[in-house]
Scaffold this active site. Structure first.
Site, mmCIF file in Angstrom:
data_model
loop_
_atom_site.group_PDB
_atom_site.id
_atom_site.type_symbol
_atom_site.label_atom_id
_atom_site.label_comp_id
_atom_site.label_asym_id
_atom_site.label_seq_id
_atom_site.Cartn_x
_atom_site.Cartn_y
_atom_site.Cartn_z
ATOM 1 C CE LYS A 132 -3.883 1.979 2.621
ATOM 2 N NZ LYS A 132 -4.719 1.860 3.840
ATOM 3 C CB SER B 299 -8.036 3.533 2.846
ATOM 4 O OG SER B 299 -7.189 3.000 3.845
ATOM 5 C CB SER C 282 -8.297 1.083 5.972
ATOM 6 O OG SER C 282 -8.984 2.298 5.870
#
Lengths: 474, 60
Positions: free
Chosen positions: A83, A158, A182
């Site tokens: 990420k 997210s 997330s």
């Protein structure tokens, strides 16, 4: 011998013995993963940057080390995208934002250093909701990541990029960050496994903050065993992270058996099964029956202060993220996406008393959860009250009613972050061909309990071998 | 509500795009309702209101 394209579909658990015994090479495996990226990233938008040449070089180095007899362990030679709010030394880390589009870290995040030392091959950086401030990964600067099960649906966020990359075999596993769901929401929507560890168990040093008292870093993977393997590598005290906590090492693999007879699984009907989509509820209740048939005992538990958890989460999260972005929201508000700007602005509205009352609620919530865990080993709940929404919606449907998307998708995951407890998401069924996830919540620092129950449930093959049909994406 | 939000944020030195005020007002109103429920609960529960100190950023 596995064909090259098949390698990328495998889990760490399947790949690492083959790498160790030199039946496959990290070079072949990395090729296989990068081929998937080349084929599908245009349609799914999981990667923001691809480390093609460096990954192949690192794979070659890993191959040479293994040939020389220097096998480092289960993650040696395993390719992963990460990420894009986790720092890599001398690499752009955008946080999915325009403001940080050229930000280059001078150091590796602790979790990256630990994975690098374990021999992981980094294939690139993955898409995310801007600054991790949202649950859809509809990123206004880099485009939305798309759900491999149906590209018109959101990936969740997210950590949408990691969810998509793993589900579409563009990464064998990954790391996500989680402040109110997330890791868990994209894992649920993409049909993979997500593990949010106990607050303080995994270092956040080198991960851009959303809300520091709620932020967690954790594994996202194809299987429960893989999540356990990654957690073992990344956990542990870090003096660079003020919230890091010293704990004794646990061999999670020892707990991964399907024998859950006698374990007690708690169900909280008042909060976690209220206002839930009927199909989601049915899938989760079927999972409870499966666990019962495996010998687990089901108990109803109460966690009364959950009633105020959403408010406490909102005030805590918005106030802290409002502080993180306080300077930039004043100086360049229009450089944020509209939804993210609103959240940051909201954070400026709450008073110190609001924030401190939220912390009182938080303490009470922890105490209520602690009492519940005196009766049960783990709690089980839906991961989200709603099924996967389409891209472009501000609302999500629950039993025919349009409800606010952000508030509702974090409704079952956010309170767990507020209490800092570990949670494991794994698929428990399909609705209209798209996975639906359930959440196992454990007592603080007892990840082995949720991993054990998750591993046993996973053995029941809840998706019946179904995988996303990637060919239609080309 | 809108003038109050403008006043509140301007008093904190915030320059907010005009287009954001409606949604911020909605959020403020919703938070106010939730806070009223919380305040009632805090008054009824001396354990929270008077004995528990704020905290929560550590597990334990």
């Amino acid at each position: 011998m596995l064909a090259n394209e098949e390698l990328a579909t495998k889990s760490i658990e399947e790949l690492s013995p083959l790498i160790r015994e030199r039946k496959i090479s990290p070079v072949e495996l990395t090729d296989s993963v990068l081929n998937q990226v080349e084929k599908y990233n245009k349609s799914l938008n999981a990667y923001l940057s691809i480390y093609d040449g460096e990954a192949r070089q690192a794979a070659k180095k890993a191959e040479e080390e293994i040939i020389r007899g220097n096998y480092r362990g289960s993650l040696h030679g395993i390719p992963m995208g990460i990420k894009d709010n986790i720092y890599f030394k001398n690499k752009i880390t955008t946080m999915g934002s325009k403001i940080h589009q050229n930000f280059m870290s001078t150091y590796d995040a602790t979790v990256i250093k630990r994975l690098r030392d374990a021999g992981v091959i980094f294939t690139g950086k993955l898409n995310m909701h801007e600054y991790a401030l949202g649950v859809t990964t509809e990123n206004p600067h880099y485009g939305p990541s798309r759900n491999p099960w149906n590209p018109n649906k959101i990936s969740g966020g997210s950590s949408g990029g990691p969810g998509v990359a793993i589900a579409a075999n563009m990464s064998i596993a990954s790391l996500g960050t989680d402040t109110s769901g997330s890791i868990n929401i994209p894992s649920s929507f993409c049909g993979i496994v997500g593990l949010k560890p106990t607050y303080g168990k995994v270092s956040k040093y080198g991960c851009f903050p959303e809300a520091w008292s709620l932020d967690h870093v954790g594994p996202m993977s194809k299987t429960v065993a893989d999540a356990a393997t990654i957690l073992s590598e990344i956990e542990g005290f870090d003096e660079n992270d003020p919230s890091s906590i010293k704990t004794s090492a646990v061999n999670y693999r020892d707990h991964l058996t399907t024998d859950i007879a006698g374990m007690v699984i708690g169900i909280n009907e008042d909060y976690f099964f209220k206002d839930v989509d009927n199909d989601v509820e049915q899938a989760v209740r079927s999972a409870i029956k499966v666990l019962k048939s495996m010998g687990a005992r089901i108990e109803t538990v109460e966690v009364p202060v959950l009633e105020f958890a959403e408010y406490a989460l909102m005030v805590t999260d918005f106030s802290e993220l409002g502080t993180v972005h306080h300077y930039n929201i004043n100086s360049r508000p229009l450089d944020y996406g509209d939804d993210v700007r609103l959240l940051i602005e909201s954070g400026q509205m709450f008073s110190a008393v609001d924030y401190l009352q939220a912390q009182q609620i938080r303490r009470k919530l922890k105490s209520d959860f602690k009492k519940a865990f005196e009766k049960v080993d783990v709690l089980l709940a839906p991961s989200t009250p709603a099924h996967t929404p389409d891209i472009g919606n501000k609302f999500v449907q629950i039993n025919g009613n349009d409800v606010h998307l952000l508030d509702n998708l974090t409704r079952f995951t956010g309170p767990v972050n507020l209490a800092g407890l570990p949670s494991l998401i794994l698929p428990c069924g399909l609705i209209e061909g798209i996975p639906v996830g359930m959440q196992l919540i454990g007592p603080a620092f007892k990840e082995e309990k949720i991993l054990k129950v998750g591993y046993a449930f996973e053995a029941s093959n809840p998706l019946k071998g179904k995988k996303p049909n990637l060919e239609v994406l080309i | 509500m809108k003038p109050l939000i403008i006043q509140l944020l301007e008093s904190k030195g915030m320059l907010i795009p005009e287009s954001d005020y409606d949604e911020l007002s909605e959020l403020y109103e919703s938070a106010k309702i939730q806070k009223q429920a919380l305040d009632r609960s805090l008054l009824e529960d001396s354990d929270i209101a008077f004995k528990s100190v704020p905290g929560g950023d550590h597990v334990g």
